[in-house]
Scaffold this motif. Structure first.
Motif, PDB file in Angstrom:
ATOM      1  N   ARG A 332       0.812  -1.212   0.000  1.00  0.00           N
ATOM      2  CA  ARG A 332       0.000   0.000   0.000  1.00  0.00           C
ATOM      3  C   ARG A 332       0.845   1.261   0.000  1.00  0.00           C
ATOM      4  O   ARG A 332       0.424   2.301  -0.498  1.00  0.00           O
ATOM      5  CB  ARG A 332      -0.922   0.000   1.218  1.00  0.00           C
ATOM      6  N   LYS A 333       2.034   1.193   0.573  1.00  0.00           N
ATOM      7  CA  LYS A 333       2.913   2.346   0.618  1.00  0.00           C
ATOM      8  C   LYS A 333       4.204   2.034  -0.127  1.00  0.00           C
ATOM      9  O   LYS A 333       4.509   0.875  -0.425  1.00  0.00           O
ATOM     10  CB  LYS A 333       3.206   2.735   2.067  1.00  0.00           C
ATOM     11  N   GLU A 334       4.975   3.066  -0.401  1.00  0.00           N
ATOM     12  CA  GLU A 334       6.208   2.900  -1.151  1.00  0.00           C
ATOM     13  C   GLU A 334       7.351   2.437  -0.246  1.00  0.00           C
ATOM     14  O   GLU A 334       7.598   3.025   0.821  1.00  0.00           O
ATOM     15  CB  GLU A 334       6.608   4.229  -1.812  1.00  0.00           C
ATOM     16  N   PHE A 335       8.043   1.388  -0.670  1.00  0.00           N
ATOM     17  CA  PHE A 335       9.265   0.916  -0.034  1.00  0.00           C
ATOM     18  C   PHE A 335       9.074   0.616   1.456  1.00  0.00           C
ATOM     19  O   PHE A 335       9.984   0.818   2.259  1.00  0.00           O
ATOM     20  CB  PHE A 335      10.369   1.964  -0.235  1.00  0.00           C
ATOM     21  N   THR A 336       7.892   0.147   1.826  1.00  0.00           N
ATOM     22  CA  THR A 336       7.667  -0.177   3.223  1.00  0.00           C
ATOM     23  C   THR A 336       6.486  -1.116   3.347  1.00  0.00           C
ATOM     24  O   THR A 336       5.805  -1.437   2.361  1.00  0.00           O
ATOM     25  CB  THR A 336       7.439   1.090   4.067  1.00  0.00           C
ATOM     26  N   ILE A 337       6.239  -1.554   4.570  1.00  0.00           N
ATOM     27  CA  ILE A 337       5.113  -2.416   4.896  1.00  0.00           C
ATOM     28  C   ILE A 337       4.305  -1.738   5.986  1.00  0.00           C
ATOM     29  O   ILE A 337       4.857  -1.308   7.005  1.00  0.00           O
ATOM     30  CB  ILE A 337       5.584  -3.801   5.387  1.00  0.00           C
ATOM     31  N   ASP A 338       3.018  -1.638   5.764  1.00  0.00           N
ATOM     32  CA  ASP A 338       2.115  -1.128   6.794  1.00  0.00           C
ATOM     33  C   ASP A 338       1.204  -2.285   7.193  1.00  0.00           C
ATOM     34  O   ASP A 338       0.258  -2.606   6.478  1.00  0.00           O
ATOM     35  CB  ASP A 338       1.297   0.047   6.271  1.00  0.00           C
ATOM     36  N   PRO A 339       1.471  -2.945   8.336  1.00  0.00           N
ATOM     37  CA  PRO A 339       0.672  -4.124   8.690  1.00  0.00           C
ATOM     38  C   PRO A 339      -0.799  -3.818   8.918  1.00  0.00           C
ATOM     39  O   PRO A 339      -1.624  -4.733   8.891  1.00  0.00           O
ATOM     40  CB  PRO A 339       1.347  -4.630   9.975  1.00  0.00           C
ATOM     41  N   SER A 340      -1.145  -2.543   9.114  1.00  0.00           N
ATOM     42  CA  SER A 340      -2.555  -2.191   9.261  1.00  0.00           C
ATOM     43  C   SER A 340      -3.266  -2.134   7.909  1.00  0.00           C
ATOM     44  O   SER A 340      -4.495  -2.169   7.851  1.00  0.00           O
ATOM     45  CB  SER A 340      -2.697  -0.845   9.973  1.00  0.00           C
ATOM     46  N   LEU A 341      -2.496  -2.035   6.821  1.00  0.00           N
ATOM     47  CA  LEU A 341      -3.063  -1.959   5.470  1.00  0.00           C
ATOM     48  C   LEU A 341      -2.685  -3.157   4.613  1.00  0.00           C
ATOM     49  O   LEU A 341      -3.474  -3.599   3.775  1.00  0.00           O
ATOM     50  CB  LEU A 341      -2.593  -0.672   4.774  1.00  0.00           C
ATOM     51  N   ASP A 342      -1.471  -3.652   4.785  1.00  0.00           N
ATOM     52  CA  ASP A 342      -0.984  -4.783   3.989  1.00  0.00           C
ATOM     53  C   ASP A 342      -1.301  -6.088   4.710  1.00  0.00           C
ATOM     54  O   ASP A 342      -0.927  -6.272   5.876  1.00  0.00           O
ATOM     55  CB  ASP A 342       0.530  -4.678   3.769  1.00  0.00           C
ATOM     56  N   ASP A 343      -1.966  -6.992   4.014  1.00  0.00           N
ATOM     57  CA  ASP A 343      -2.291  -8.291   4.588  1.00  0.00           C
ATOM     58  C   ASP A 343      -1.076  -9.202   4.462  1.00  0.00           C
ATOM     59  O   ASP A 343      -0.841  -9.820   3.424  1.00  0.00           O
ATOM     60  CB  ASP A 343      -3.495  -8.890   3.855  1.00  0.00           C
ATOM     61  N   ASP A 466       8.674  16.166   0.274  1.00  0.00           N
ATOM     62  CA  ASP A 466       7.607  15.170   0.379  1.00  0.00           C
ATOM     63  C   ASP A 466       7.985  13.865  -0.322  1.00  0.00           C
ATOM     64  O   ASP A 466       7.743  12.767   0.189  1.00  0.00           O
ATOM     65  CB  ASP A 466       6.307  15.713  -0.206  1.00  0.00           C
ATOM     66  N   ILE A 467       8.578  14.013  -1.506  1.00  0.00           N
ATOM     67  CA  ILE A 467       9.010  12.819  -2.242  1.00  0.00           C
ATOM     68  C   ILE A 467      10.084  12.071  -1.463  1.00  0.00           C
ATOM     69  O   ILE A 467      10.042  10.837  -1.332  1.00  0.00           O
ATOM     70  CB  ILE A 467       9.524  13.213  -3.639  1.00  0.00           C
ATOM     71  N   ALA A 468      11.046  12.816  -0.937  1.00  0.00           N
ATOM     72  CA  ALA A 468      12.134  12.194  -0.186  1.00  0.00           C
ATOM     73  C   ALA A 468      11.626  11.493   1.066  1.00  0.00           C
ATOM     74  O   ALA A 468      12.075  10.394   1.411  1.00  0.00           O
ATOM     75  CB  ALA A 468      13.167  13.259   0.190  1.00  0.00           C
ATOM     76  N   HIS A 469      10.664  12.124   1.716  1.00  0.00           N
ATOM     77  CA  HIS A 469      10.113  11.518   2.927  1.00  0.00           C
ATOM     78  C   HIS A 469       9.343  10.238   2.603  1.00  0.00           C
ATOM     79  O   HIS A 469       9.460   9.231   3.313  1.00  0.00           O
ATOM     80  CB  HIS A 469       9.193  12.522   3.625  1.00  0.00           C
ATOM     81  N   THR A 470       8.574  10.265   1.514  1.00  0.00           N
ATOM     82  CA  THR A 470       7.795   9.089   1.121  1.00  0.00           C
ATOM     83  C   THR A 470       8.691   7.935   0.692  1.00  0.00           C
ATOM     84  O   THR A 470       8.468   6.780   1.065  1.00  0.00           O
ATOM     85  CB  THR A 470       6.834   9.450  -0.026  1.00  0.00           C
ATOM     86  N   ASP A 471       9.710   8.252  -0.099  1.00  0.00           N
ATOM     87  CA  ASP A 471      10.561   7.206  -0.673  1.00  0.00           C
ATOM     88  C   ASP A 471      11.537   6.603   0.328  1.00  0.00           C
ATOM     89  O   ASP A 471      11.834   5.401   0.250  1.00  0.00           O
ATOM     90  CB  ASP A 471      11.346   7.762  -1.862  1.00  0.00           C
ATOM     91  N   PHE A 472      12.052   7.413   1.261  1.00  0.00           N
ATOM     92  CA  PHE A 472      13.074   6.905   2.174  1.00  0.00           C
ATOM     93  C   PHE A 472      12.864   7.292   3.638  1.00  0.00           C
ATOM     94  O   PHE A 472      13.214   6.507   4.522  1.00  0.00           O
ATOM     95  CB  PHE A 472      14.462   7.396   1.729  1.00  0.00           C
ATOM     96  N   GLY A 473      12.319   8.465   3.896  1.00  0.00           N
ATOM     97  CA  GLY A 473      12.184   8.899   5.281  1.00  0.00           C
ATOM     98  C   GLY A 473      11.278   8.007   6.100  1.00  0.00           C
ATOM     99  O   GLY A 473      11.689   7.440   7.134  1.00  0.00           O
ATOM    100  N   GLU A 474      10.047   7.864   5.655  1.00  0.00           N
ATOM    101  CA  GLU A 474       9.112   7.009   6.377  1.00  0.00           C
ATOM    102  C   GLU A 474       9.536   5.545   6.355  1.00  0.00           C
ATOM    103  O   GLU A 474       9.482   4.868   7.402  1.00  0.00           O
ATOM    104  CB  GLU A 474       7.708   7.171   5.802  1.00  0.00           C
ATOM    105  N   PRO A 475       9.982   4.997   5.204  1.00  0.00           N
ATOM    106  CA  PRO A 475      10.458   3.609   5.213  1.00  0.00           C
ATOM    107  C   PRO A 475      11.621   3.385   6.174  1.00  0.00           C
ATOM    108  O   PRO A 475      11.685   2.338   6.827  1.00  0.00           O
ATOM    109  CB  PRO A 475      10.877   3.374   3.761  1.00  0.00           C
ATOM    110  N   ALA A 476      12.556   4.353   6.247  1.00  0.00           N
ATOM    111  CA  ALA A 476      13.697   4.179   7.153  1.00  0.00           C
ATOM    112  C   ALA A 476      13.234   4.039   8.595  1.00  0.00           C
ATOM    113  O   ALA A 476      13.715   3.170   9.337  1.00  0.00           O
ATOM    114  CB  ALA A 476      14.645   5.367   7.015  1.00  0.00           C
ATOM    115  N   ARG A 477      12.297   4.877   8.998  1.00  0.00           N
ATOM    116  CA  ARG A 477      11.773   4.763  10.360  1.00  0.00           C
ATOM    117  C   ARG A 477      11.055   3.436  10.555  1.00  0.00           C
ATOM    118  O   ARG A 477      11.143   2.830  11.636  1.00  0.00           O
ATOM    119  CB  ARG A 477      10.846   5.940  10.656  1.00  0.00           C
TER     120      ARG A 477
END
Length: 549
Positions: A332-343, A466-477
């Protein structure tokens, strides 16, 4: 006298006879009336006790459920209180008027409102199939009992619940589609989009989907797989091989080959979809890229212990059968897993994914250096990897950046394109505590850093935060990394020399974004280099150091 007496006697006899008949008629009338009253009372009692007696408009509340009445050819929703349902109910009572439906009142006080409203008529869910031969056959053989069924697909012979099943394919999400075939699933390969996957289930109304089994279905050039549901085995290809493990149908086309998209579009979605099977799953691949699979062979070997099948090269006569098949994948999100959204089937997170990678590549470090835990006279210096770009978004003053990092206390290594094997490069990345780089695909290597390490992303000029945060910032956290972001200002960008401070490219980046993605991609990402202001940059290096305390 005798004649008169005779006449009088005759008249008396007639009167007596007439009175006798009248008495009889009155008696008969009383008996008949009594019988009619008894019949009326019995019929009234019968209707009062009947579960099918019409009691007015069908209404429900959250604490009371409605009798589940089986209609010929249609299962009405229990929440339907419309006039049409009332009329159907009235006709049903009038037409049956027997004991056939007695005892079938299905009180479900524990059923939620959402579950009841989801039980929509089959005509709405699957289209009108009443003209088919199977429809007539099914109507003659409906069962009265109800059974539990899974959310998707087959796995039961209950005809009565056909209207209540959900479609096996979910195409509601704009990014990717997912089909889950549970039961008798049969996959048949073929080139040029001829591959098909068929679910055989008596509960499945005939239906067909065209699915692009890639995580970005909107891309051009993807190949579709036909997914079908059929009610009888005679409508499906006959099995030539059978494997008693699940299978996944995926595609390796799209943007595969770009390092960031390798993980975002394929490897992470594959982990989301297949990790639940613990290696006991077979991959059926459309547009198989052998060299690409070989690059990530350690990951694929952990995902599946079975042979990877090139579905397009399967002979047309080969039909592979499985008890469970998933077609498509995505996140559901870029370069990450959100267990609340991804089964994920187990609540897996990006921390679990990086642990999975460390296991796949036998990486030794799961934690970075901890500076305050060493009491030696000469504490170790944390290791920093600075990624060097050779095309756009280069660090024009890279030596100054290296010197500043060393002055703060880091041991610095510059990393360009890997010269060693990919496996060896993953091990090398794992040996560092900090990764620094300008926004770009190279930062994808942060997946091999130990949990708790630091990623410092340098964001080029042009409102790209915003792009940088979506692609790497949020996934890194999400990976459990510490994240620091340094945004380039106009006077640190090479675009200042090209356009000057009064040009919209410099003065109004928002307007450039509004003009379309073309200018953003061409200039801010494709033709910009950066010269970091060391004075501004030094506090960010100190912040990175503090994260390792």
């Amino acid at each position: 006298m005798r004649r008169g007496e005779s006449k009088a006697a005759t008249r008396g006899a007639n009167r007596s006879s007439s009175s006798s008949w009248k008495s009889r008629y009155m008696g008969y009338g009383l008996v008949v009336g009594f019988v009619l009253i008894l019949v009326y009372l019995m019929v009234k009692a019968q209707f009062s006790n009947s579960p099918n007696a019409y009691l007015g408009p069908v209404t429900t509340s959250k604490t009371e459920s409605v009798p589940a009445t089986t209609y010929q050819g249609n299962h009405a929703s229990q929440e339907d209180g419309t006039r049409e349902l009332e009329e159907r109910h009235r006709k049903e009572v009038a037409s049956t008027h027997t004991e056939r439906l007695r005892g079938q009142r299905q009180e479900k006080n524990d059923e939620s409102e959402q579950q009841r409203t989801e039980k929509i008529p089959m005509d709405e869910q699957f289209g009108n199939d009443r003209d088919s031969d199977y429809w007539q056959e099914r109507r003659q053989s409906e069962k009265k009992d109800t059974v539990e069924f899974s959310e998707f697909g087959g796995g039961t012979d209950d005809f009565n619940n056909v209207a209540h099943t959900k479609p096996i394919c979910d195409t509601s999400f704009g990014k990717y589609d997912i089909c889950v075939l549970d039961g008798d699933a049969r996959a048949q390969g073929g080139a040029a989009g001829a591959a098909t996957v068929t679910l055989v289930s008596p509960r499945a109304a005939p239906r067909e989907w065209k699915i692009k089994p890639y995580s970005r279905k909107y891309l051009d050039g993807l190949k579709a797989v036909t997914v079908k549901s059929v009610p009888n085995p005679e409508f499906a290809p006959q099995c030539t091989t059978r494997l008693n493990v699940p299978a996944m149908v995926i595609e390796l086309g799209g943007l595969t080959g770009n390092y960031w998209h390798d993980f975002t579009d394929v490897l992470i979605p594959l982990f989301i979809g297949a990790r639940r099977f613990g290696g006991e799953v077979q991959l059926l691949v459309v547009n198989l890229l052998p060299f690409w699979v070989d690059k990530y062979r350690r990951i694929f070997s952990q995902i599946s212990r079975h042979e990877i099948i090139d579905l397009e090269k399967d002979d047309h006569g080969v039909v592979r059968c499985y008890p469970h098949v998933v077609v498509g994948y995505g996140s559901r999100k870029e370069f990450t897993i959100d267990p609340s959204l991804d089964d994920t089937g187990g609540g897996y997170t990006m921390v679990n994914f990086t642990e999975f990678l460390r296991h796949s590549y036998s990486l030794p470090r799961d934690r970075p250096i901890k500076l305050n835990s060493n009491q030696g006279a000469q504490p170790p210096r944390p290791r920093m990897m600075i990624l060097e770009r050779t095309n756009s978004r280069k660090l024009m003053n890279l030596p100054e950046v290296v010197a500043a990092a060393q002055a703060v206390g880091f041991e610095v290594t510059i990393a360009g394109r890997p010269r060693s094997s990919y496996d060896e490069f993953a091990r090398e990345v794992n040996s560092f505590d900090v990764m620094v780089g300008v926004h770009g695909a190279g930062l994808t290597n942060c997946v091999f850093l130990p949990t708790g390490a630091v990623l410092l992303q340098i964001v080029p000029y042009g409102r790209l935060e915003d792009i940088a945060h979506t692609d790497f910032g949020e996934p890194a956290r999400d990976m459990g990394l510490r994240y620091v972001e340094y945004a380039i200002e106009a006077d640190e960008s090479s675009l200042m020399d090209v356009f000057g401070k009064d040009h919209p490219m410099i003065k109004d980046p928002v307007a450039v974004h509004l003009s379309g993605w073309g200018n953003v991609a061409e200039w801010y990402l494709g033709k910009q280099d950066v010269r970091v202001n060391i004075q501004r940059f030094r506090p960010f290096l100190m912040q990175v150091l503090e994260h390792l305390q």
